[in-house]
Design an enzyme around this catalytic site. Structure first.
Site, PDB file in Angstrom:
ATOM      1  CD  GLU A  11      -2.490   0.908   2.921  1.00 21.80           C
ATOM      2  OE1 GLU A  11      -2.043   0.084   3.760  1.00 21.80           O
ATOM      3  OE2 GLU A  11      -3.495   1.597   3.128  1.00 21.80           O
ATOM      4  CE  LYS A  68      -7.141   0.623   3.813  1.00 23.51           C
ATOM      5  NZ  LYS A  68      -5.875   1.013   4.496  1.00 23.51           N
ATOM      6  CB  CYS A  71      -3.948  -2.286   4.432  1.00 23.11           C
ATOM      7  SG  CYS A  71      -3.010  -2.580   5.959  1.00 23.11           S
ATOM      8  CB  VAL A 102       0.250  -0.421  12.308  1.00 22.18           C
ATOM      9  CG1 VAL A 102       1.069   0.470  11.399  1.00 22.18           C
ATOM     10  CG2 VAL A 102      -1.227  -0.058  12.209  1.00 22.18           C
TER      11      VAL A 102
HETATM   12  C1  ACM Z   1      -3.970  -0.110   7.221  1.00 24.06           C
HETATM   13  O1  ACM Z   1      -5.076  -0.315   6.726  1.00 24.06           O
HETATM   14  N1  ACM Z   1      -3.005   0.460   6.538  1.00 24.06           N
HETATM   15  C2  ACM Z   1      -3.700  -0.517   8.610  1.00 24.06           C
END
Ligand code: ACM
Length: 264
Positions: A38, A109, A142, A169
């Site tokens: 990402e 996203k 992510c 994270v």
């Molecule tokens: C994330 O979605 N970058 C934790």
């Protein structure tokens, strides 16, 4: 089919430098599909939408997408990579899908994580499956993993494999993805990053690495370390994802009861 990931540690805001580090890695491996993290060319932690917009690029005209198109064409490979997209006065946490013959499409996203909501607009494109050679490939970014509907929708749309550019994270994803693969009988390639970003004095983000390729049986075919920049490639049999068989009388998709999956 040979697939892989690059686990990088971008320097925040240095797009040209980050791209220059990726190009030799992409050229070193012969793969059908390489997945990058990402926001791999910008870094992650934008402080506000103005800053995100300043580092974002139109797709496909921007320098990151154009560089990847050139490399894909030269290496005869496909690349799926997370980038910051500028679209008019909006910015999206997006991914580009590029084949050897050029740009194929993008994904934005859907489930923004934490402070991303201060920087990006929510993804507004339908979950879509792309043809990469003989494979059907979906994309999620992510935190989308945390919402099982994302992988399920892609699997029901025919995805054999999900490319999963990430900047993780929290610790849970590498193990949880095994369940996403098992419950959909699909491959998932997670390309995560390593390193730390400390953009404000009291907020330090540590990225957990552990990029991986997991197969439809939930077997981890390869997993990177927690802290090192790494590239890994692996051969997969994409046919394995097309058989949704559990045992002689149970099938993952035809046994579903969508008529009862409704809120009362
Ligand atoms: C994330 O979605 N970058 C934790």
């Amino acid at each position: 089919m040979r697939v892989g990931f690059i686990q990088n540690n971008p320097v925040f805001g240095k797009i040209g430098y980050n791209l220059s580090k990726i190009e030799p890695l992409l050229s070193q491996y012969t793969v059908d599909l390489m997945v990058l993290p990402e926001l791999f060319s910008t870094g992650y932690h934008f402080l506000n939408q103005k800053e995100a917009l300043r580092h974002s690029e139109p797709i496909p005209e921007g320098p990151t997408t154009q560089t990847l198109i050139r490399i894909s064409n030269k290496n005869k490979t496909s690349i799926i990579a997370g980038i910051a997209e500028r679209y008019g006065n909006r910015s999206y946490n997006a991914a580009v899908i590029i084949g050897p013959n050029g740009y194929l499409g993008k994904y934005r996203k859907i489930h923004l994580f934490d402070t991303e909501k201060n920087c990006f607009d929510k993804g507004d494109l339908p979950l879509k499956v792309f043809n990469i050679g003989s494979a059907r490939v979906g994309v999620m970014i992510c935190f989308d993993w945390r919402f099982p509907e994302t992988a399920r929708t892609l699997a029901l749309s025919g995805a054999d494999l999900i490319a999963h550019p990430s900047n993780l994270v929290l610790p849970h994803c590498p193990q949880a993805i095994i369940t996403r693969c098992l419950e959909n009988r699909i491959f998932i390639v997670t390309a995560n990053r390593v390193g730390t970003e400390k953009r404000t004095p009291n907020n330090s983000l540590n990225f957990i690495g552990q990029s991986q390729v997991v197969d439809p049986d939930g077997d981890v075919l390869c997993r990177a370390s927690e802290k090192q920049e790494e590239t890994k490639v692996v051969d997969i049999d994409i046919e394995k994802s097309r058989n949704k068989y559990i045992n002689s009388s149970d099938d993952l998709f035809t046994n579903r009861r969508p008529d009862l999956y409704r809120l009362q």
